[in-house]
Design a protein around this motif. Structure first.
Motif, PDB file in Angstrom:
ATOM      1  N   GLY A   1       0.792  -1.226   0.000  1.00 20.90           N
ATOM      2  CA  GLY A   1       0.000   0.000   0.000  1.00 20.90           C
ATOM      3  C   GLY A   1       0.820   1.269   0.000  1.00 20.90           C
ATOM      4  O   GLY A   1       2.049   1.249  -0.055  1.00 20.90           O
ATOM      5  N   SER A   2       0.104   2.350   0.075  1.00 18.86           N
ATOM      6  CA  SER A   2       0.750   3.667   0.051  1.00 18.86           C
ATOM      7  C   SER A   2      -0.209   4.714   0.646  1.00 18.86           C
ATOM      8  O   SER A   2      -1.386   4.452   0.890  1.00 18.86           O
ATOM      9  CB  SER A   2       1.115   4.050  -1.394  1.00 18.86           C
ATOM     10  OG  SER A   2      -0.053   4.072  -2.198  1.00 18.86           O
ATOM     11  N   PHE A   3       0.368   5.872   0.829  1.00 19.83           N
ATOM     12  CA  PHE A   3      -0.444   7.010   1.299  1.00 19.83           C
ATOM     13  C   PHE A   3      -0.666   7.940   0.101  1.00 19.83           C
ATOM     14  O   PHE A   3       0.293   8.327  -0.577  1.00 19.83           O
ATOM     15  CB  PHE A   3       0.290   7.753   2.418  1.00 19.83           C
ATOM     16  CG  PHE A   3      -0.484   8.922   2.947  1.00 19.83           C
ATOM     17  CD1 PHE A   3      -1.501   8.746   3.877  1.00 19.83           C
ATOM     18  CD2 PHE A   3      -0.202  10.212   2.497  1.00 19.83           C
ATOM     19  CE1 PHE A   3      -2.210   9.826   4.356  1.00 19.83           C
ATOM     20  CE2 PHE A   3      -0.919  11.295   2.978  1.00 19.83           C
ATOM     21  CZ  PHE A   3      -1.927  11.097   3.914  1.00 19.83           C
TER      22      PHE A   3
ATOM     23  N   THR B   1       2.618   7.992  -1.921  1.00 23.00           N
ATOM     24  CA  THR B   1       3.906   7.663  -1.276  1.00 23.00           C
ATOM     25  C   THR B   1       3.816   6.226  -0.778  1.00 23.00           C
ATOM     26  O   THR B   1       3.036   5.916   0.131  1.00 23.00           O
ATOM     27  CB  THR B   1       4.184   8.615  -0.105  1.00 23.00           C
ATOM     28  OG1 THR B   1       4.195   9.965  -0.602  1.00 23.00           O
ATOM     29  CG2 THR B   1       5.518   8.286   0.541  1.00 23.00           C
ATOM     30  N   SER B   2       4.582   5.361  -1.403  1.00 25.53           N
ATOM     31  CA  SER B   2       4.490   3.923  -1.093  1.00 25.53           C
ATOM     32  C   SER B   2       5.195   3.596   0.214  1.00 25.53           C
ATOM     33  O   SER B   2       6.165   4.263   0.616  1.00 25.53           O
ATOM     34  CB  SER B   2       5.121   3.094  -2.231  1.00 25.53           C
ATOM     35  OG  SER B   2       4.451   3.349  -3.446  1.00 25.53           O
ATOM     36  N   TYR B   3       4.680   2.536   0.884  1.00 27.20           N
ATOM     37  CA  TYR B   3       5.308   2.049   2.114  1.00 27.20           C
ATOM     38  C   TYR B   3       6.413   1.040   1.768  1.00 27.20           C
ATOM     39  O   TYR B   3       6.330   0.334   0.770  1.00 27.20           O
ATOM     40  CB  TYR B   3       4.269   1.371   3.001  1.00 27.20           C
ATOM     41  CG  TYR B   3       3.168   2.320   3.480  1.00 27.20           C
ATOM     42  CD1 TYR B   3       3.483   3.570   3.998  1.00 27.20           C
ATOM     43  CD2 TYR B   3       1.840   1.929   3.424  1.00 27.20           C
ATOM     44  CE1 TYR B   3       2.494   4.417   4.447  1.00 27.20           C
ATOM     45  CE2 TYR B   3       0.832   2.767   3.869  1.00 27.20           C
ATOM     46  CZ  TYR B   3       1.170   4.022   4.372  1.00 27.20           C
ATOM     47  OH  TYR B   3       0.177   4.861   4.802  1.00 27.20           O
ATOM     48  N   GLY B   4       7.408   0.967   2.585  1.00 28.68           N
ATOM     49  CA  GLY B   4       8.441  -0.061   2.474  1.00 28.68           C
ATOM     50  C   GLY B   4       9.479   0.202   1.414  1.00 28.68           C
ATOM     51  O   GLY B   4      10.129  -0.729   0.933  1.00 28.68           O
TER      52      GLY B   4
ATOM     53  N   ASN C   1       7.477   5.670  -5.521  1.00 26.98           N
ATOM     54  CA  ASN C   1       6.267   6.496  -5.432  1.00 26.98           C
ATOM     55  C   ASN C   1       5.538   6.512  -6.777  1.00 26.98           C
ATOM     56  O   ASN C   1       6.170   6.342  -7.836  1.00 26.98           O
ATOM     57  CB  ASN C   1       6.629   7.922  -5.014  1.00 26.98           C
ATOM     58  CG  ASN C   1       7.177   7.971  -3.599  1.00 26.98           C
ATOM     59  OD1 ASN C   1       6.919   7.071  -2.801  1.00 26.98           O
ATOM     60  ND2 ASN C   1       7.938   9.020  -3.287  1.00 26.98           N
ATOM     61  N   GLN C   2       4.255   6.757  -6.738  1.00 24.07           N
ATOM     62  CA  GLN C   2       3.450   6.722  -7.958  1.00 24.07           C
ATOM     63  C   GLN C   2       2.571   7.987  -8.038  1.00 24.07           C
ATOM     64  O   GLN C   2       2.358   8.676  -7.042  1.00 24.07           O
ATOM     65  CB  GLN C   2       2.554   5.481  -7.968  1.00 24.07           C
ATOM     66  CG  GLN C   2       3.311   4.172  -7.850  1.00 24.07           C
ATOM     67  CD  GLN C   2       2.382   2.988  -7.816  1.00 24.07           C
ATOM     68  OE1 GLN C   2       1.661   2.745  -8.785  1.00 24.07           O
ATOM     69  NE2 GLN C   2       2.392   2.257  -6.708  1.00 24.07           N
TER      70      GLN C   2
END
Length: 412
Positions: free
Chosen positions: A84-86, A275-278, A282-283
């Motif tokens: 996931g991401s924010f 903003t991707s986790y881990g 980023n996308q």
């Protein structure tokens, strides 16, 4: 050498306006009264409504508010360091400029209809003011006539009392003269009350203190409207109710343009950052959108509205024809009525009143020569006054018809 009775006769036929000494009471001619009618609250309310409608039109090109969102995006229910991401995203829809322009023009057209509604109401108020003013003019003339008659009766009563002391007059005739003199008090009281009522009505139309006292100009002009010919085109350009219908037709045409503009697409844009986790890359998202209002399930409403607007325009066109037709008929009827009333008042002035004057003069001379009696003179005075009152009633009817004609034509 004129006798005292000939002098009385001359005083009777010389009837004019007798001014009441009221100090420094303001004199208001008719045009001043009409100018003050613009202060009427009904017209000021229209001004406020027009200002409101113009204010609403300034916001017609408003766009929808942008939408901003933020939160977790594609985060699994079970914890994963790389899942996931924010995301933060923003969206904005852009209404088609043609739609905004059509909406603004429609909203600007609304105040034009209200302006003609205000003009129509103004015409009604001015007609009321002219009617009340002319009614007061005639009442003032009747009051002057009563004063003239009272002076004459008082002089006759004084002379009759002198004759009574020499046994040349009957006491019953004295009482008859007194009764007729007292009758004038009731008539004067009624006229003064009517004048006060017209005064209150005029003050109300001028939006000022209802008990404000003012004098009027008793001069008047009888227009030759009975020989006029109705010009339909000019009538349509003068009447605010017809111009109001025209503005409504224009407004419906603007409404049709606004409905037709719904065929045009709207556009949108969406941008998002994730903003991707881990430690994953980023996308972002960048997308444009467009509406398709011409599809059958989306176009039914504006098509139905356009059809309905065409029928409403047809209704307004028929209503305009009806108003013009009714106005032409009303004006024709008023011209006929004015012509008849003018013939009647001419008959009073040239035939009826002169004949009664001669009858009164004959009775007065006979009384002076002791071959007539006081009741005959009193009857002559009463008949002459009644005829003059009737002539003033015909004058009032002519002025009323004149006001009605000017109201139909919106002549100020």
């Amino acid at each position: 050498m004129k006798t005292k009775y000939q002098f009385i006769y001359i005083a009777l036929i010389s009837i004019g306006f007798i001014s009441d000494a009221k100090g420094q009471v303001q004199r208001l001619p008719l045009d001043s009264v009409i100018a003050r009618v613009t202060a009427n609250p009904a017209l000021q309310a229209y001004d406020a409504r027009i200002s409101a409608q113009n204010a609403y039109a300034t916001g017609a090109k408003n766009l929808d508010a942008p939408k901003i969102s933020a939160g977790q995006y594609q985060v699994p229910y079970q914890f994963s360091p790389n899942g996931g991401s924010f995301m933060i995203s923003g969206e904005q829809m852009f209404t088609n400029p043609a739609k905004l322009k059509a909406k603004q023009e429609y909203m600007q057209g609304v105040s034009k209809v209200t302006t003609e509604d205000k003009n129509y109401q103004r015409n009604q108020l001015i007609a009321q003011a002219k009617q009340y003013y002319y009614e007061r003019v005639v009442l003032e003339k009747k009051l002057a006539l009563l004063q003239n008659t009272q002076n004459l009766l008082e002089y006759m009563l004084k002379d009759a009392n002198i004759r009574l002391t020499y046994g040349k007059e009957k006491l019953s005739n004295i009482y008859k003269a007194k009764a007729e003199l007292y009758e004038l008090d009731n008539s004067r009281e009624q006229l003064n009350n009517d004048i006060s009522q017209k005064n209150i009505m005029l003050n109300t139309l001028m939006n000022q203190d209802k008990q404000t006292a003012f004098m009027i100009d008793t001069n008047y002009v009888l227009k030759g409207y009975e020989i006029a010919i109705t010009d339909t085109a000019a009538l349509a350009n003068q009447r605010s109710d017809i111009k109001g219908i025209n503005r409504n037709i224009e407004l419906q045409q603007l409404n049709a343009q606004m409905e037709y503009s719904k065929r045009k697409p709207d556009f949108g844009i969406q941008a998002a950052h994730m903003t991707s986790y881990g430690g994953s890359a980023n996308q972002y998202v960048l997308m444009a959108s467009v509406t398709i209002p011409i599809v059958p399930w989306a176009s039914k409403e504006y098509k139905a509205n356009l059809k309905g607007i065409r029928y409403e325009v047809e209704e307004l066109q028929q209503k305009r024809m009806d108003v013009l037709n009714q106005a032409e008929g009303q004006l024709a009827g008023l011209r006929t009525d004015m012509s008849s009333k003018k013939r009647q008042i001419n008959n009073y002035q040239h035939n009826i009143i002169p004949a009664l004057q001669n009858g009164y003069k004959t009775a007065l001379l006979a009384y002076d020569q002791n071959t007539g009696d006081l009741p005959s003179v009193l009857d002559g005075i009463k008949d002459l006054q009644a005829a003059r009152m009737e002539a003033l009633d015909r004058l009032q009817e002519i002025l009323t018809l004149q006001v009605a004609y000017e109201k139909e034509n919106e002549k100020y």
